[in-house]
Structure formats: C-alpha cells, structure tokens
Design an enzyme around this catalytic site. Structure first.
Site, short mmCIF file in Angstrom:
data_model
loop_
_atom_site.label_atom_id
_atom_site.label_comp_id
_atom_site.label_asym_id
_atom_site.label_seq_id
_atom_site.Cartn_x
_atom_site.Cartn_y
_atom_site.Cartn_z
N ASP A 152 0.86 -1.18 0.00
CA ASP A 152 0.00 0.00 0.00
C ASP A 152 0.90 1.23 0.00
OD1 ASP A 152 -2.85 1.17 0.49
OD2 ASP A 152 -1.58 2.17 1.97
N GLU A 193 -1.88 -1.45 -5.97
CA GLU A 193 -3.12 -0.80 -6.39
C GLU A 193 -2.95 -0.13 -7.74
OE1 GLU A 193 -5.28 0.91 -2.53
OE2 GLU A 193 -3.18 1.48 -2.65
N ASP A 237 -3.29 1.99 6.89
CA ASP A 237 -2.51 1.55 5.75
C ASP A 237 -2.17 0.06 5.84
OD1 ASP A 237 -2.60 4.15 4.84
OD2 ASP A 237 -0.69 4.70 5.77
#
Length: 459
Positions: free
Chosen positions: A216, A308, A390
């Site tokens: 992340d 992502e 996170d």
C-alpha cells in the site's frame, strides 16, 4: 528469458568531445524542426486548397509521416538546409526524424481513439535552450573497449566512462548480451550514455516463491507492506527545498538570456544555473536509488506482489499535494515492480482502482460505508479489530492474490467494485467472501477512496 535491458553510465568528456556531442544533438534538433515545418506547411497548403474547391486528386502531394518518408525528404533537401551535414553522423539526423515520426503517430492515434490515456498534443518545435541535448546511435561502431573504461560511438570515437562497464562487458564476452543502440544525454550538467541491450537472462525464482505481500503506497509512508513493515517516505524534494530556493534566488539576481532583446546570459548566470541543475539532478538520483532498492528487494524475496491501480495523474491535479505525490514517484514504483517481478520469476497482481482496500476489514471482511480521511486507524464495528489504516489496506491487497487468475488479464477487482459509487446510490455488486471468514458476505459500497486516502496522508 530474452529481454531488453538498459545500462546507463556517466561520461567524463573532454571539452572538444562535449562540443562534438552538442553538435550531434543540435543536428538532431535541426532535422526535427525542419521536418516539422515541412509537415505543417503541407497540411496548411492542402487545407487552403480544399477551401478553394480543389478536388482531392489535384491537391498538393502529401508528405508521409513515417520515418522512411521523412528521411527521404530530408536527404533530398539536406544540402540546402544543412550544408554542414557531413560533419555529423547520419544517426544524429535520424534521431530527430525518428522522434518526430513517433510524435506524429501518437498524435494521430490519440485523435483516432487508438491510444489510451490523455490527449496527445501536436508536436512542437524543439528549442535550443529548453530541450535536453540527446542523440541516439543505432548503427555503426558501438562497443565497449577491452579496458572497460571507454566506449566507442560512431563519429565520436572513444569516450571515457566515469565508472567501469564490467557488468555489461562480461555479458557481451559471454555471448548473453548484444548492444542494440546507444543514447548520449545530458542530465543536470552531466553526460550519460545508455545502452539498450538484448539480454539472455537466466531463469530465477524468488527467495520465497509462496510468499504473498500486499504493498500500500502513499505519501506519509512510501510503502506499507502486509508483513507489517512500513517503509518511510524519504521526501528528498522537501528536504532540499530550502537549498533550491536559495539557488533559485541567486540565479534570479544574475543577468540571464532574453530572447526579446537578444541579451546573452552572463558567466555568473551560467554557473548559477549549473549549480541549480546539479541540485535537481541529485534529488532525482536519490529518489531513483531508493525506489530501485525497494522494488528489487520485494521482487527477489516474494513470489507474488499485489499493488493498487492508482490514478496518479488525477492526484497530481491537487495543487496542494501535487509536489508531495510527485516526489514519492508512485507510478515509477509500480513500473519497476512490473518488470522486476517478471525478471525474478514472480508475478505482479494489480488491484482494481475502485477496490475499497481501506474500508474493508482485513479480519472479518466487513466494509464500512464511510471512512473519514482523518481516521488513521481502522476500527471494525463487527469484530472490534483496531489496526493501522494503511496496514489494513495492505493486508486486504495481499488477500486478493487468492482471487488472481493467471489466465486472465487486467486488474483484479476481487471483493471490490466495478466503478466508483454514484451520487444517487450504490452499485449493485455481489460480495465475495472475506479473506478470513469465507462464509461471510456483506453489502459493499464500491467506492474508490484510494486517491483520497493518499491525499489525506500528507496532513
């Protein structure tokens, strides 16, 4: 595995060699600007003739936009346009023409809807002051000398390297590498040569092939791993901001160039500009070094890396946080992971852009309807789990690896959504089981809060 790989080395040029390289870069710019002027003139002439009612058969013959067509037109006119063309390698002019051919193709494909991404503008003329000097060689004598401290390029001859090229020379001697092209470019008052090499890479396997790690990325922490590791964001640009301001003010007090009055820059302005350029180059080198070390470690250690699909271009529209987002180089981190995982025998899984990684509980799979940007800890109302925001998102990303289909293509939506939540209501999407309790399902608002979360981390 056969792949294309770049080897980049710094050069130590003598004053005469630097003038020769600048002459080649100038020749590339001249060829580019001349061909662009011809293309625009032919387009304008044909458009004007159509307004006069001239039929298509009688219009001025068009000029092809391919590299062979532009090269043919340049060879026919180079005696009049550049009588000095024999002083430079033909590869210099080919560099400018090739850049224009690719730019015209990108513009045409963008207009026709054949190119994804932002709209590509029509090519513009290259300026001598604002354009980075560069030249590319694809034919001729391109080799590394036996002492591994010099390289040979067409018409430029032997050029001294600042460091040894033993890694590239060793591959060439073993027959596992072949130089395809070489590019000379000036970055921050320093010249570099980059070799595009076709390399035969041996099959490798990660240290832990069965390991899955979710990554992340953000601004507060450059990367938070599902293993619990938090990689701090070095913020190289923020740390050097005071020095950059001081150098910029010193440069503004010098007598710089003025195209309107013909004013030439003073020597003090040139020295101040060089100092500012070196400061920016140092920031770029520090950022590049940190990203390479992080991505190499992840690709060599873990068999599967999940990231992502961030809309970095949209994030940069935020004028308050654009500098911090650009300094983190989130897009470059993903790009490096893409090819390094392939080189090391792993795989890269890209989560869907609207997958609610932060709103989903990594323990029970429950999803919050809303999650305030100021909440740095995720508190689940169903199971009572309290975890860093996170780290919770990184664990959810790691859980997506179980839903990855190697035969498929594109980002993995998993338990996410097919698009951003509309103002009128939610998108009806069937929920898949959570990573911990496979029997639980829930109603998920498929919202894409990835960009908002990254922007909020700077506060």
């Amino acid at each position: 595995m056969r792949t294309l790989q770049a080897y980049r080395y710094a050069l130590d040029l003598t004053p005469s060699q630097e003038r020769a390289v600048l002459a080649h870069a100038g020749a590339a710019r001249v060829a580019h600007n001349w061909a662009l002027a011809r293309v625009k003139a032919v387009m304008a002439q044909r458009a004007a003739e159509r307004t006069y009612g001239v039929s298509d058969e009688l219009l001025t013959p068009g000029l092809g936009w391919s590299l062979p067509a532009l090269r043919k037109a340049w060879n026919a006119a180079k005696e009049d346009v550049a009588p000095w063309w024999r002083e430079c390698s033909k590869e210099a002019f080919n560099t400018g023409l090739d850049a224009l051919a690719r730019a015209l193709k990108n513009w045409s494909d963008s207009r026709g809807g054949q190119r994804a991404g932002r709209t590509v503008r029509f090519p513009r003329f290259k300026s001598r002051r604002r354009t980075t000097p560069s030249v590319r060689f694809t034919t001729g004598a391109i080799r590394v000398e036996p002492d591994r401290k010099h390289v040979v390029l067409p018409r430029l001859g032997p050029l001294k390297l600042h460091e040894s090229a033993r890694k590239l020379a060793r591959r060439i001697d073993n027959g596992t590498a072949r130089i395809m092209s070489a590019s000379v470019r000036r970055d921050g008052e320093r010249w570099h040569v980059s070799f595009t090499v076709q390399v035969e890479r041996a099959d490798r396997a990660p240290a832990r092939p069965a390991s899955v790690v979710g990554v992340d990325v953000g601004v507060k922490h450059l990367a938070v791993l599902s293993t619990g590791e938090m990689v701090p964001n070095p913020r190289h640009l923020v740390d050097a901001q005071q020095r950059l301001r001081r150098l910029g003010r010193a440069l503004s007090r010098r007598t710089g160039p003025d195209r309107r009055t013909g004013q030439q820059p003073s020597n003090r302005w040139r020295r101040a500009s060089a100092r500012l350029g070196r400061a920016h180059a140092r920031i770029a080198n520090l950022r590049r070094d940190g990203l390479h070390k992080l991505t190499t470690r992840l690709a060599r250690e873990h068999g599967t890396v999940v990231v992502e699909d961030l809309n970095v271009t949209g994030m940069l529209r935020n004028r308050r946080l654009a500098r911090h987002i650009a300094d983190a180089s989130l897009g470059e981190l993903r790009r490096q992971l893409a090819y390094k995982t392939e080189w090391n025998g792993g795989q890269l899984v890209v989560a869907d852009r609207w997958y609610p990684s932060s709103k989903t509980c990594s323990d029970c799979g429950a999803v919050k309807t809303k999650l305030a940007l100021s909440e740095r800890e995720y508190r689940c109302q169903e199971c009572g789990m309290v975890l860093d925001r996170d780290l919770n998102a990184a664990r959810n990303l790691a859980a997506l690896a179980t839903e990855y289909d190697p035969a498929g293509s594109g980002p993995v939506a998993g338990r996410g959504a097919d698009r951003k939540t509309l103002p009128a209501g939610l998108v009806a999407v069937k929920r898949q089981p959570g990573p911990a309790h496979a029997g639980q399902t829930g109603t998920v608002p498929p919202q894409g809060e990835t960009a908002d979360r990254v922007l909020a981390e700077a506060h």
